[in-house]
Design a protein around this motif. Sequence first.
Motif, PDB file in Angstrom:
ATOM      1  N   GLY A 172       6.348 -10.691  -4.834  1.00 19.62           N
ATOM      2  CA  GLY A 172       7.128  -9.910  -5.778  1.00 19.62           C
ATOM      3  C   GLY A 172       8.531  -9.688  -5.268  1.00 19.62           C
ATOM      4  O   GLY A 172       8.865 -10.027  -4.121  1.00 19.62           O
ATOM      5  N   VAL A 173       9.375  -9.100  -6.097  1.00 22.27           N
ATOM      6  CA  VAL A 173      10.779  -8.919  -5.725  1.00 22.27           C
ATOM      7  C   VAL A 173      10.994  -7.694  -4.843  1.00 22.27           C
ATOM      8  O   VAL A 173      12.119  -7.448  -4.398  1.00 22.27           O
ATOM      9  CB  VAL A 173      11.680  -8.824  -6.975  1.00 22.27           C
ATOM     10  N   TYR A 174       9.929  -6.948  -4.565  1.00 21.46           N
ATOM     11  CA  TYR A 174      10.016  -5.814  -3.646  1.00 21.46           C
ATOM     12  C   TYR A 174       9.278  -6.084  -2.339  1.00 21.46           C
ATOM     13  O   TYR A 174       9.035  -5.163  -1.561  1.00 21.46           O
ATOM     14  CB  TYR A 174       9.460  -4.547  -4.297  1.00 21.46           C
ATOM     15  N   GLY A 175       8.913  -7.336  -2.097  1.00 22.05           N
ATOM     16  CA  GLY A 175       8.193  -7.666  -0.879  1.00 22.05           C
ATOM     17  C   GLY A 175       6.773  -7.115  -0.917  1.00 22.05           C
ATOM     18  O   GLY A 175       6.159  -6.980  -1.980  1.00 22.05           O
ATOM     19  N   GLU A 176       6.255  -6.771   0.263  1.00 20.42           N
ATOM     20  CA  GLU A 176       4.893  -6.243   0.364  1.00 20.42           C
ATOM     21  C   GLU A 176       4.920  -4.741   0.142  1.00 20.42           C
ATOM     22  O   GLU A 176       5.409  -3.986   0.977  1.00 20.42           O
ATOM     23  CB  GLU A 176       4.302  -6.573   1.741  1.00 20.42           C
ATOM     24  N   LEU A 177       4.402  -4.306  -1.003  1.00 17.73           N
ATOM     25  CA  LEU A 177       4.326  -2.879  -1.283  1.00 17.73           C
ATOM     26  C   LEU A 177       3.134  -2.284  -0.538  1.00 17.73           C
ATOM     27  O   LEU A 177       2.046  -2.857  -0.536  1.00 17.73           O
ATOM     28  CB  LEU A 177       4.193  -2.650  -2.789  1.00 17.73           C
ATOM     29  N   GLN A 178       3.347  -1.144   0.071  1.00 15.45           N
ATOM     30  CA  GLN A 178       2.357  -0.592   1.001  1.00 15.45           C
ATOM     31  C   GLN A 178       1.261   0.213   0.330  1.00 15.45           C
ATOM     32  O   GLN A 178       0.206   0.427   0.911  1.00 15.45           O
ATOM     33  CB  GLN A 178       3.067   0.287   2.047  1.00 15.45           C
ATOM     34  N   SER A 179       1.483   0.670  -0.868  1.00 17.95           N
ATOM     35  CA  SER A 179       0.512   1.551  -1.517  1.00 17.95           C
ATOM     36  C   SER A 179       0.062   0.952  -2.846  1.00 17.95           C
ATOM     37  O   SER A 179       0.799   0.203  -3.489  1.00 17.95           O
ATOM     38  CB  SER A 179       1.122   2.937  -1.761  1.00 17.95           C
ATOM     39  N   THR A 180      -1.160   1.291  -3.255  1.00 27.81           N
ATOM     40  CA  THR A 180      -1.632   0.931  -4.585  1.00 27.81           C
ATOM     41  C   THR A 180      -1.730   2.156  -5.483  1.00 27.81           C
ATOM     42  O   THR A 180      -2.158   2.050  -6.621  1.00 27.81           O
ATOM     43  CB  THR A 180      -3.009   0.246  -4.505  1.00 27.81           C
ATOM     44  N   GLU A 181      -1.339   3.316  -4.966  1.00 33.63           N
ATOM     45  CA  GLU A 181      -1.387   4.547  -5.759  1.00 33.63           C
ATOM     46  C   GLU A 181      -0.147   4.572  -6.651  1.00 33.63           C
ATOM     47  O   GLU A 181       0.986   4.480  -6.168  1.00 33.63           O
ATOM     48  CB  GLU A 181      -1.406   5.753  -4.819  1.00 33.63           C
ATOM     49  N   PRO A 182      -0.321   4.672  -7.980  1.00 33.51           N
ATOM     50  CA  PRO A 182       0.800   4.484  -8.890  1.00 33.51           C
ATOM     51  C   PRO A 182       2.009   5.374  -8.620  1.00 33.51           C
ATOM     52  O   PRO A 182       3.145   4.903  -8.657  1.00 33.51           O
ATOM     53  CB  PRO A 182       0.178   4.773 -10.258  1.00 33.51           C
ATOM     54  N   LEU A 183       1.807   6.653  -8.375  1.00 33.94           N
ATOM     55  CA  LEU A 183       2.946   7.544  -8.178  1.00 33.94           C
ATOM     56  C   LEU A 183       3.752   7.135  -6.953  1.00 33.94           C
ATOM     57  O   LEU A 183       4.996   7.103  -6.982  1.00 33.94           O
ATOM     58  CB  LEU A 183       2.469   8.988  -8.042  1.00 33.94           C
ATOM     59  N   LEU A 184       3.063   6.776  -5.860  1.00 32.39           N
ATOM     60  CA  LEU A 184       3.770   6.337  -4.660  1.00 32.39           C
ATOM     61  C   LEU A 184       4.481   5.008  -4.900  1.00 32.39           C
ATOM     62  O   LEU A 184       5.573   4.779  -4.379  1.00 32.39           O
ATOM     63  CB  LEU A 184       2.793   6.215  -3.490  1.00 32.39           C
ATOM     64  N   LEU A 185       3.864   4.139  -5.683  1.00 29.93           N
ATOM     65  CA  LEU A 185       4.515   2.875  -6.014  1.00 29.93           C
ATOM     66  C   LEU A 185       5.788   3.108  -6.806  1.00 29.93           C
ATOM     67  O   LEU A 185       6.829   2.487  -6.531  1.00 29.93           O
ATOM     68  CB  LEU A 185       3.559   1.990  -6.827  1.00 29.93           C
ATOM     69  N   VAL A 186       5.725   3.983  -7.787  1.00 28.38           N
ATOM     70  CA  VAL A 186       6.905   4.274  -8.584  1.00 28.38           C
ATOM     71  C   VAL A 186       8.028   4.801  -7.701  1.00 28.38           C
ATOM     72  O   VAL A 186       9.177   4.360  -7.787  1.00 28.38           O
ATOM     73  CB  VAL A 186       6.575   5.284  -9.700  1.00 28.38           C
ATOM     74  N   ARG A 187       7.711   5.745  -6.826  1.00 25.79           N
ATOM     75  CA  ARG A 187       8.724   6.295  -5.928  1.00 25.79           C
ATOM     76  C   ARG A 187       9.317   5.216  -5.037  1.00 25.79           C
ATOM     77  O   ARG A 187      10.539   5.153  -4.839  1.00 25.79           O
ATOM     78  CB  ARG A 187       8.106   7.406  -5.072  1.00 25.79           C
ATOM     79  N   SER A 188       8.468   4.347  -4.511  1.00 23.31           N
ATOM     80  CA  SER A 188       8.941   3.291  -3.622  1.00 23.31           C
ATOM     81  C   SER A 188       9.841   2.313  -4.360  1.00 23.31           C
ATOM     82  O   SER A 188      10.911   1.922  -3.862  1.00 23.31           O
ATOM     83  CB  SER A 188       7.734   2.552  -3.025  1.00 23.31           C
ATOM     84  N   ILE A 189       9.443   1.936  -5.565  1.00 19.34           N
ATOM     85  CA  ILE A 189      10.222   0.971  -6.337  1.00 19.34           C
ATOM     86  C   ILE A 189      11.569   1.559  -6.750  1.00 19.34           C
ATOM     87  O   ILE A 189      12.621   0.908  -6.631  1.00 19.34           O
ATOM     88  CB  ILE A 189       9.415   0.507  -7.566  1.00 19.34           C
ATOM     89  N   LEU A 190      11.568   2.804  -7.212  1.00 22.37           N
ATOM     90  CA  LEU A 190      12.812   3.412  -7.669  1.00 22.37           C
ATOM     91  C   LEU A 190      13.789   3.666  -6.521  1.00 22.37           C
ATOM     92  O   LEU A 190      14.992   3.794  -6.748  1.00 22.37           O
ATOM     93  CB  LEU A 190      12.521   4.711  -8.419  1.00 22.37           C
ATOM     94  N   ALA A 191      13.257   3.717  -5.305  1.00 17.78           N
ATOM     95  CA  ALA A 191      14.118   3.908  -4.136  1.00 17.78           C
ATOM     96  C   ALA A 191      14.576   2.577  -3.542  1.00 17.78           C
ATOM     97  O   ALA A 191      15.304   2.558  -2.546  1.00 17.78           O
ATOM     98  CB  ALA A 191      13.391   4.716  -3.068  1.00 17.78           C
ATOM     99  N   SER A 192      14.162   1.470  -4.150  1.00 20.25           N
ATOM    100  CA  SER A 192      14.457   0.144  -3.610  1.00 20.25           C
ATOM    101  C   SER A 192      15.336  -0.642  -4.576  1.00 20.25           C
ATOM    102  O   SER A 192      15.541  -0.252  -5.725  1.00 20.25           O
ATOM    103  CB  SER A 192      13.153  -0.627  -3.375  1.00 20.25           C
ATOM    104  N   GLN A 193      15.787  -1.781  -4.104  1.00 21.80           N
ATOM    105  CA  GLN A 193      16.477  -2.758  -4.933  1.00 21.80           C
ATOM    106  C   GLN A 193      15.730  -4.082  -4.823  1.00 21.80           C
ATOM    107  O   GLN A 193      15.250  -4.438  -3.740  1.00 21.80           O
ATOM    108  CB  GLN A 193      17.922  -2.957  -4.473  1.00 21.80           C
ATOM    109  N   PRO A 194      15.588  -4.811  -5.914  1.00 25.44           N
ATOM    110  CA  PRO A 194      14.959  -6.122  -5.808  1.00 25.44           C
ATOM    111  C   PRO A 194      15.674  -6.998  -4.783  1.00 25.44           C
ATOM    112  O   PRO A 194      16.908  -6.994  -4.710  1.00 25.44           O
ATOM    113  CB  PRO A 194      15.091  -6.699  -7.221  1.00 25.44           C
ATOM    114  N   ALA A 195      14.902  -7.722  -3.984  1.00 22.39           N
ATOM    115  CA  ALA A 195      15.466  -8.620  -2.970  1.00 22.39           C
ATOM    116  C   ALA A 195      14.899 -10.011  -3.204  1.00 22.39           C
ATOM    117  O   ALA A 195      13.674 -10.197  -3.167  1.00 22.39           O
ATOM    118  CB  ALA A 195      15.127  -8.113  -1.567  1.00 22.39           C
TER     119      ALA A 195
END
Length: 269
Positions: A201-224
């Motif tokens: 994916g464009v965010y690399g390896e996401l560390q969590s599968t819990e939706p709220l944590l994923l949302v926070r992680s994605i919104l704090a990142s930029q696609p690479a």
Amino acid sequence: MQGIADYEFIRPLGESNYGTNYLANTPARLGIAADQVVVKVIAGPTSDDAFRRATRELKHFSVADSDRLVAVYDAGRHGGAFYYAMEYLPMGSLEKPNVPLDPRQSVDAVRDAALAAHALHERGIAHRDIKPANILIAEDGGRLADLGLSQLLSPGMVMTGLGKIGLEYTDPSIMLGAQASRASDIWSLGACLHFALTGRGVYGELQSTEPLLLVRSILASQPALAADLPPAARDLIADCLDADVAKRPRTAAEVAERASGVAATLAAV
């Protein structure tokens, strides 16, 4: 194994964000040549209003002018549960193919998903859930499946309540409350093209599968984007993911045309 209505289930095919897919024997009443179909059973009871919304949108899906959309044959309710039946494609999905795929086949599948999305957009429908798991593999390319009905079945449901929905393939603006649109589906197509060429994916390896944590992680990142992407693919993906909607491709048909150019480059390698 159990079934629903007059569908006899053969085996489960896996869960999605709002239901379970089953391989089923085709009831004779459908009048189709295929021996087997996929039946999606939506989790939880469905209200009358939600049922009407979902069946109306499935009707638009089924008559959209594209042979790159998975065929939808039937929809109904049984014991309060909403279900619909669609074409079975045994080669699997871009996320989990049942056959080896080379890069060109993977890009061709995304190209066809873009053509299918364009047909939906021309009917005023946003797919809402374009991701590798919903791009199915066919002998001649790909098919777009599994119209994102979750927003119709549960209006107002927040993104974080939907479970495993392929958040890394969702336009971040949706997570901030924007409405699904042609532009948000184009973002998703760009992210899928990146996966098709890199397996990531464009965010690399996401560390969590819990939706709220994923949302926070994605919104704090930029696609690479991966460094080894072919130039034409990199340009297309970057354009699809542009935060400025006005700078994205105007239509999914444009995405498909440019993806064809990417595929031609791969074929020449």
